[in-house]
Scaffold this active site. Structure first.
Site, PDB file in Angstrom:
ATOM      1  N   LYS A  71       0.648  -1.007  -0.323  1.00 39.07           N
ATOM      2  CA  LYS A  71      -0.215   0.081   0.269  1.00 39.07           C
ATOM      3  C   LYS A  71       1.168   1.563  -0.224  1.00 39.07           C
ATOM      4  O   LYS A  71       0.255   2.540  -0.521  1.00 39.07           O
ATOM      5  CB  LYS A  71      -1.214   0.165   1.344  1.00 39.07           C
ATOM      6  CG  LYS A  71      -2.231  -1.024   0.934  1.00 39.07           C
ATOM      7  CD  LYS A  71      -2.911  -0.463   2.078  1.00 39.07           C
ATOM      8  CE  LYS A  71      -4.032  -2.092   2.561  1.00 39.07           C
ATOM      9  NZ  LYS A  71      -5.129  -1.917   3.279  1.00 39.07           N
ATOM     10  N   ASP A 107      -9.794   2.749   2.529  1.00 37.10           N
ATOM     11  CA  ASP A 107      -9.909   2.266   3.794  1.00 37.10           C
ATOM     12  C   ASP A 107     -10.741   2.903   5.207  1.00 37.10           C
ATOM     13  O   ASP A 107     -11.206   2.677   5.441  1.00 37.10           O
ATOM     14  CB  ASP A 107      -8.244   1.948   4.214  1.00 37.10           C
ATOM     15  CG  ASP A 107      -7.408   0.664   3.529  1.00 37.10           C
ATOM     16  OD1 ASP A 107      -8.395   0.345   3.161  1.00 37.10           O
ATOM     17  OD2 ASP A 107      -6.645   0.606   3.181  1.00 37.10           O
TER      18      ASP A 107
END
Ligand code: ATR
Length: 278
Positions: A71, A107
């Site tokens: 990420k 997220d």
């Protein structure tokens, strides 16, 4: 002359990735919304990340989910990023458009939607404790601070990493940091979020049990078919609720789907089909 239909391609890239539920979730979204698309599992080691992303783009891929451990690294490959991805310094969604790579991070919004909409947790004025100070924490601090909590404390095994994140977000709200084993408990915590990756190794590190009261909502960003070590610990120590991150998983996926397809699927029936909450 025969006509070939090219189906839009998506996928999730990670290492390891075989456990990922994203293909199932996106297939259910596609079915529900009548979108024709395919979604693949792509296991890629860190040294092959750039080659794999560029090859996916070159061969007509439309979008990727990016998971552990890529990420942070994938943020370097983007041509443009959303503000929330830039703030988090982490990207979990790529969209390939007009020859460019767009990076987003869904997220934080995924967690907020699960807490606020699915679980009815009131974050305004809440005292929040986050355990862990890695990429997952970076993705959720900004969105949580936007909900106007009374305080947000980040506790980590390595206190310097928690401190760095607190300083990064100091302008955005009342965020402080401390060592994992010296969490102040003078104010009760309304919400404790486990953002460490400790559970992945099956470990239960010395979480600060005194931080839990019978009013505390405990939320593990990790999830599993059986209760995670953190969710067991929370329940054993008398938390009001102990929940695993299935809802966040489905909600962040819905936001990625919306970015790619311009339509937000209804998450409730999909969440029901996953294993929910310990
Ligand atoms: P992620 O992207 O999932 O957040 P990460 O950036 O590697 O992954 O961060 C992992 C987090 O879990 C860190 O906060 C790490 O603590 P350190 O910063 O001290 O390394 C925490 N963590 C991992 N294993 C742990 C364990 N056994 N006990 C306590 N904390 C742990």
């Amino acid at each position: 002359m025969s006509e070939t239909t090219i189906i839009d391609r998506y996928g999730v890239m990670g290492y390891p990735v075989s456990h990922s539920r994203s293909p199932v979730i996106h297939r259910l979204f596609a079915l529900q919304t009548g979108q024709e698309m395919q979604y693949e599992l792509l296991q890629v080691t860190p040294d092959k990340l750039e080659t794999a992303v560029r090859q996916f783009q070159r061969t007509g891929g439309k979008g990727l989910n990016i998971t552990v451990p890529h990420k942070n690294a994938v943020a370097r490959l983007t041509d443009k990023t959303s503000e929330r991805a830039a703030t988090a310094g982490a990207v979990n969604t790529l969209a390939f458009r007009d020859g460019e790579i767009y990076g987003d991070n869904t997220d934080g919004i995924g967690l907020l939607r699960d807490l606020s909409v699915n679980l009815g947790v009131n974050l305004e004025g809440a005292n929040i404790l986050i355990l862990g100070a890695g990429g997952a924490t970076r993705g959720i601090v900004g969105p949580l601070l936007e909900m106007s909590p009374a305080s947000l404390r980040i506790a980590n095994r390595t206190p310097g990493k928690a401190q760095a994140i607190a300083e990064h977000f100091a302008q955005s709200g009342p965020v402080t940091a401390c060592g994992f084993n010296v969490v102040p408990v003078s104010e009760p915590y309304d919400l404790i979020i486990n953002a460490t990756s400790a559970g992945l190794q099956g470990d239960a590190p010395p979480y600060p049990a005194a931080a839990i009261t019978d009013q505390t909502y405990c939320y593990d960003l990790s999830y599993g078919l059986t209760p995670t070590p953190f969710s067991v610990w929370a329940r054993d120590n008398g938390a009001a609720h102990s929940v695993m991150g299935w809802g966040m998983l489905v909600e962040q996926a819905a936001e990625s789907f919306r970015l790619w397809r311009g339509i937000r699927p209804n998450t409730a029936p999909v969440l029901k089909q996953m294993h929910i909450n310990a």
